[in-house]
Design a protein around this motif. Structure first.
Motif, PDB file in Angstrom:
ATOM      1  N   VAL A 163      30.559 -17.338   0.979  1.00 31.61           N
ATOM      2  CA  VAL A 163      31.120 -15.974   0.435  1.00 31.61           C
ATOM      3  C   VAL A 163      31.090 -14.765   0.940  1.00 31.61           C
ATOM      4  N   ILE A 164      32.492 -13.839   1.371  1.00 30.03           N
ATOM      5  CA  ILE A 164      32.428 -12.575   1.899  1.00 30.03           C
ATOM      6  C   ILE A 164      31.460 -11.371   1.279  1.00 30.03           C
ATOM      7  N   ASP A 165      29.676 -11.529   2.019  1.00 30.86           N
ATOM      8  CA  ASP A 165      29.038 -10.612   1.314  1.00 30.86           C
ATOM      9  C   ASP A 165      28.418  -9.153   2.249  1.00 30.86           C
ATOM     10  N   GLU A 166      27.756  -8.450   1.332  1.00 32.33           N
ATOM     11  CA  GLU A 166      27.373  -7.060   1.988  1.00 32.33           C
ATOM     12  C   GLU A 166      26.915  -7.832   3.859  1.00 32.33           C
ATOM     13  N   GLU A 167      26.723  -8.228   4.151  1.00 30.56           N
ATOM     14  CA  GLU A 167      26.347  -8.714   5.260  1.00 30.56           C
ATOM     15  C   GLU A 167      27.199  -8.847   6.178  1.00 30.56           C
ATOM     16  N   ASP A 168      28.047  -9.793   5.348  1.00 34.33           N
ATOM     17  CA  ASP A 168      29.789  -9.913   6.248  1.00 34.33           C
ATOM     18  C   ASP A 168      30.340  -8.915   5.922  1.00 34.33           C
ATOM     19  N   LEU A 169      30.316  -8.287   4.859  1.00 37.28           N
ATOM     20  CA  LEU A 169      31.255  -6.556   5.229  1.00 37.28           C
ATOM     21  C   LEU A 169      31.066  -5.718   6.263  1.00 37.28           C
ATOM     22  N   GLN A 170      30.120  -5.825   6.278  1.00 40.54           N
ATOM     23  CA  GLN A 170      29.705  -4.798   7.655  1.00 40.54           C
ATOM     24  C   GLN A 170      29.572  -4.748   8.478  1.00 40.54           C
ATOM     25  N   LYS A 171      29.564  -6.498   9.118  1.00 39.44           N
ATOM     26  CA  LYS A 171      30.435  -6.954  10.017  1.00 39.44           C
ATOM     27  C   LYS A 171      31.809  -6.066  10.744  1.00 39.44           C
ATOM     28  N   ILE A 172      32.852  -6.664   9.199  1.00 40.02           N
ATOM     29  CA  ILE A 172      33.664  -6.560   9.495  1.00 40.02           C
ATOM     30  C   ILE A 172      34.630  -4.891   9.051  1.00 40.02           C
ATOM     31  N   VAL A 173      33.956  -4.715   8.722  1.00 43.86           N
ATOM     32  CA  VAL A 173      34.055  -2.131   8.979  1.00 43.86           C
ATOM     33  C   VAL A 173      33.384  -1.904  10.293  1.00 43.86           C
ATOM     34  N   LEU A 174      32.293  -2.775  10.914  1.00 50.74           N
ATOM     35  CA  LEU A 174      32.508  -2.277  11.737  1.00 50.74           C
ATOM     36  C   LEU A 174      32.735  -2.939  12.938  1.00 50.74           C
ATOM     37  N   GLY A 175      33.408  -3.681  12.949  1.00 49.35           N
ATOM     38  CA  GLY A 175      34.166  -4.590  13.954  1.00 49.35           C
ATOM     39  C   GLY A 175      35.671  -3.952  13.461  1.00 49.35           C
ATOM     40  N   LEU A 176      35.968  -2.928  12.124  1.00 53.10           N
ATOM     41  CA  LEU A 176      37.424  -2.332  12.359  1.00 53.10           C
ATOM     42  C   LEU A 176      37.860  -1.257  12.704  1.00 53.10           C
ATOM     43  N   LYS A 228      35.272  -0.345  15.307  1.00 52.08           N
ATOM     44  CA  LYS A 228      35.231  -0.168  16.847  1.00 52.08           C
ATOM     45  C   LYS A 228      34.365   0.369  17.230  1.00 52.08           C
ATOM     46  N   SER A 229      32.772   0.293  16.250  1.00 47.69           N
ATOM     47  CA  SER A 229      31.550   1.698  16.778  1.00 47.69           C
ATOM     48  C   SER A 229      30.692   1.055  15.832  1.00 47.69           C
ATOM     49  N   ASP A 230      29.648   1.047  16.593  1.00 43.98           N
ATOM     50  CA  ASP A 230      28.325   0.550  16.223  1.00 43.98           C
ATOM     51  C   ASP A 230      27.806   1.976  16.055  1.00 43.98           C
ATOM     52  N   ASP A 231      28.597   2.890  15.909  1.00 41.85           N
ATOM     53  CA  ASP A 231      28.059   4.379  15.344  1.00 41.85           C
ATOM     54  C   ASP A 231      28.235   4.666  14.339  1.00 41.85           C
ATOM     55  N   VAL A 232      28.098   4.196  13.409  1.00 42.66           N
ATOM     56  CA  VAL A 232      29.055   4.414  11.950  1.00 42.66           C
ATOM     57  C   VAL A 232      27.428   5.370  10.842  1.00 42.66           C
ATOM     58  N   SER A 233      27.617   5.990   9.987  1.00 46.21           N
ATOM     59  CA  SER A 233      26.210   6.543   9.733  1.00 46.21           C
ATOM     60  C   SER A 233      26.815   5.561   8.413  1.00 46.21           C
ATOM     61  N   GLU A 234      24.954   5.490   7.955  1.00 41.81           N
ATOM     62  CA  GLU A 234      24.652   4.310   6.683  1.00 41.81           C
ATOM     63  C   GLU A 234      25.835   4.814   5.320  1.00 41.81           C
ATOM     64  N   ASP A 235      25.890   5.915   5.373  1.00 43.74           N
ATOM     65  CA  ASP A 235      27.481   6.573   4.105  1.00 43.74           C
ATOM     66  C   ASP A 235      28.162   5.588   4.099  1.00 43.74           C
ATOM     67  N   LEU A 236      28.274   6.349   5.633  1.00 40.01           N
ATOM     68  CA  LEU A 236      29.920   5.497   5.278  1.00 40.01           C
ATOM     69  C   LEU A 236      30.728   4.637   4.696  1.00 40.01           C
ATOM     70  N   LEU A 237      29.656   3.705   5.735  1.00 40.60           N
ATOM     71  CA  LEU A 237      29.458   2.363   5.824  1.00 40.60           C
ATOM     72  C   LEU A 237      29.379   1.689   4.612  1.00 40.60           C
ATOM     73  N   MET A 238      28.095   2.556   3.637  1.00 37.14           N
ATOM     74  CA  MET A 238      28.203   2.078   2.190  1.00 37.14           C
ATOM     75  C   MET A 238      29.452   2.702   0.938  1.00 37.14           C
TER      76      MET A 238
END
Length: 98
Positions: free
Chosen positions: A29-42, A44-54
């Protein structure tokens, strides 16, 4: 594999091929862990606030998670991509002279 990138290839076949690419932890399945990697990849930054990511993850799940399970199954992923004409247009290779 080349037939998968053909303009005539069945959309569900393309989606079946793509799904495991986004299932980074290979749990089916595509779970939260996978979604985090997808969003961070899209982004192109590891410097994303936790609020924005959520917020982004909640939006994706709100639009795509049909059974409210907190993850995307293959059928939910297929349903989400069916609403995205960009996927079918970009997931192909033009073969000239064929």
């Amino acid at each position: 594999m080349a037939s998968l990138f053909s303009e005539q290839a069945c959309p569900s076949l393309k989606i079946e091929y793509v799904f495991p690419i986004y299932d980074f932890n290979e749990n089916g399945v595509i779970d939260e862990e996978d979604l985090q990697k997808i969003v961070l990849g899209l982004l192109k930054s590891d410097d994303v606030s936790e609020d924005l990511l959520m917020d982004v993850m909640r939006h994706v799940l709100g639009e795509s998670d049909l059974d409210n399970g907190g993850m995307l199954s293959l059928s939910e992923f297929e349903h989400a991509l069916a609403k995205s004409p960009d996927f079918m247009n970009s997931f192909r290779i033009h073969f000239w002279g064929c």
